[in-house]
Design a protein around this motif. Structure first.
Motif, PDB file in Angstrom:
ATOM      1  N   ASP A   1      -2.552   8.409   0.420  1.00 37.62           N
ATOM      2  CA  ASP A   1      -2.075   9.001  -0.825  1.00 37.62           C
ATOM      3  C   ASP A   1      -0.886   9.952  -0.664  1.00 37.62           C
TER       4      ASP A   1
ATOM      5  N   TRP B   1      -4.771  -6.379   0.394  1.00 35.77           N
ATOM      6  CA  TRP B   1      -4.744  -5.253  -0.541  1.00 35.77           C
ATOM      7  C   TRP B   1      -3.927  -5.581  -1.788  1.00 35.77           C
TER       8      TRP B   1
ATOM      9  N   ARG C   1       4.194   1.580  -4.395  1.00 35.83           N
ATOM     10  CA  ARG C   1       3.403   1.198  -5.576  1.00 35.83           C
ATOM     11  C   ARG C   1       4.138   1.512  -6.876  1.00 35.83           C
TER      12      ARG C   1
ATOM     13  N   ARG D   1       5.219   6.249  -5.666  1.00 39.98           N
ATOM     14  CA  ARG D   1       4.709   5.747  -6.941  1.00 39.98           C
ATOM     15  C   ARG D   1       5.709   5.867  -8.096  1.00 39.98           C
TER      16      ARG D   1
ATOM     17  N   LEU E   1     -11.237   0.367  -0.641  1.00 41.42           N
ATOM     18  CA  LEU E   1      -9.995   0.672  -1.359  1.00 41.42           C
ATOM     19  C   LEU E   1      -9.838   2.184  -1.548  1.00 41.42           C
ATOM     20  N   SER E   2     -10.940   2.848  -1.838  1.00 42.67           N
ATOM     21  CA  SER E   2     -10.893   4.307  -1.994  1.00 42.67           C
ATOM     22  C   SER E   2     -10.560   4.986  -0.670  1.00 42.67           C
TER      23      SER E   2
ATOM     24  N   ASP F   1      -6.865   4.688  -0.044  1.00 49.43           N
ATOM     25  CA  ASP F   1      -6.128   5.649  -0.864  1.00 49.43           C
ATOM     26  C   ASP F   1      -6.221   7.053  -0.283  1.00 49.43           C
TER      27      ASP F   1
ATOM     28  N   MET G   1       0.817  -1.205   0.000  1.00 46.34           N
ATOM     29  CA  MET G   1       0.000   0.000   0.000  1.00 46.34           C
ATOM     30  C   MET G   1       0.853   1.258   0.000  1.00 46.34           C
TER      31      MET G   1
ATOM     32  N   VAL H   1       2.421   7.771  -0.265  1.00 47.21           N
ATOM     33  CA  VAL H   1       2.660   6.611  -1.131  1.00 47.21           C
ATOM     34  C   VAL H   1       3.778   6.924  -2.117  1.00 47.21           C
TER      35      VAL H   1
ATOM     36  N   GLU I   1       3.176   0.027 -10.450  1.00 43.63           N
ATOM     37  CA  GLU I   1       1.856   0.169 -11.058  1.00 43.63           C
ATOM     38  C   GLU I   1       1.872   0.905 -12.394  1.00 43.63           C
TER      39      GLU I   1
END
Length: 334
Positions: A315, A271, A184, A320, A307-308, A311, A181, A318, A187
């Motif tokens: 967020d 997750w 990421r 990414r 899940l939302s 996030d 989580m 995270v 992705e």
């Protein structure tokens, strides 16, 4: 336990795999390691992941002893090659000499005639990719491995390897990246590439080296004996997640986990399994009860609203950036 195909291959694996990176042969005594593997077997885990470099080859030997006597056809055993396993200049990397010698050493320590998956533990910038792929193809054709995979390779590296694998008619079926989580980075590029090419993800550290269990709290030192205090047990890696901003947000996940009837660790493992390109999540354990706890994430479906909500909480902290994959690989042979 639930089971999934490894990518688009015909190999079916348990969606929760047992790994012994930081435990067997180093952090825990052998009897405890054997108890953890027994707990994994009892929980229905059939997939076991290790590497020749873990605990300076001792982890493979411990796993081999732990699985001795089990029906080999009922197990999927994975190992890896790349990092140094000896003092010599060729005791490392993905050159033909090291690959051919390393597979024999791994099979000897694991007490098996073959591994189901043989993985390139990192990309080797010092060896032509063609040499590496031909050596892997020869390992497969010799019957010493059934499939091949990679670990922490970029999307472009995976694509180039896949092209050669097709030419050599060797089954490149998997990628093994860090994924959670909080992390990421796969992705944006790795997952879409693997979906296109038919590779599945076997993800490691789904609980972010323990941070997503909630045991680290903002404003307080790490608990004694935890991974964050063990220089040989991943303290350097876990440190990236120990900022108070991250830890505070992890604590805010607790009501969401409660809402789903899960522990924070179970929520974290569940997750990563929501991603359809993930074939398995690797869990580790230093105590048998940790295995039983984490396998409860198998088969869990997390609703879109949950899940939302996850996030929304995480967020800002995270990671990414897909460039982090390349940053984590050596620029020269170690």
């Amino acid at each position: 336990m639930e089971f999934r195909h490894l990518g688009r291959s015909g190999l079916i694996i348990s969606e929760i795999a047992y790994g012994n990176w930081l435990t067997h042969g180093s952090q825990v005594e052998e009897e405890a390691a054997l108890s953890c593997v027994r707990a994994a077997l009892d929980a229905g885990i059939t997939t076991y992941d290790t590497a020749d470099v873990y605990a300076e080859t001792r982890a493979e030997a411990v796993l081999g002893r732990a699985l001795k006597g089990e029906r080999r056809e009922g197990l999927e055993i994975f190992t890896k090659v790349f990092w140094p396993t000896g003092p010599g200049r060729n005791d490392r990397g993905l050159g033909r000499k090291h690959i051919m010698e390393s597979i024999d050493g791994s099979l000897r320590r694991l007490q098996t005639d073959y591994v189901d998956l043989y993985q390139a533990h990192r990309y080797d910038p010092s060896t032509p990719l063609e040499e590496t792929m031909v050596a892997f193809a020869d390992v497969v054709r010799s019957g010493k491995a059934l499939y091949i995979g990679v670990s922490e390779w970029t999307a472009q590296q995976i694509r180039e390897a896949h092209t050669l694998a097709q030419e050599l008619r060797v089954p490149l079926v998997s990628s093994q990246p860090q994924y959670s989580m909080l992390w990421r980075v796969i992705e944006a590029e790795v997952v879409p590439t693997c979906e296109e090419l038919g590779l599945g993800q076997i993800v490691w550290s789904p609980i972010a080296q323990g941070v997503l269990t909630g045991k680290y709290t903002p404003g307080t030192p790490p608990p004694a004996g935890s991974r964050a205090t063990d220089s040989k047990g991943g303290a350097t890696m876990v440190s990236r997640f120990l900022g108070d901003d991250v830890l505070e947000r992890v604590q805010r996940l607790k009501p969401l986990a409660d809402q789903a009837g899960l522990s924070l660790a179970q929520l974290a493992v569940a997750w990563v399994l929501q991603n359809p390109n993930v074939s398995a999540a690797i869990i580790g354990a230093s105590r048998p009860e940790q295995v039983g706890e984490n396998v409860k994430a198998a088969g869990v479906k997390l609703e879109p609203e949950l899940l939302s909500a996850i996030d929304a909480v995480l967020d800002p902290v995270v990671e990414r950036d897909p460039a982090r994959t390349a940053e984590g690989s050596p620029k020269t042979r170690p």
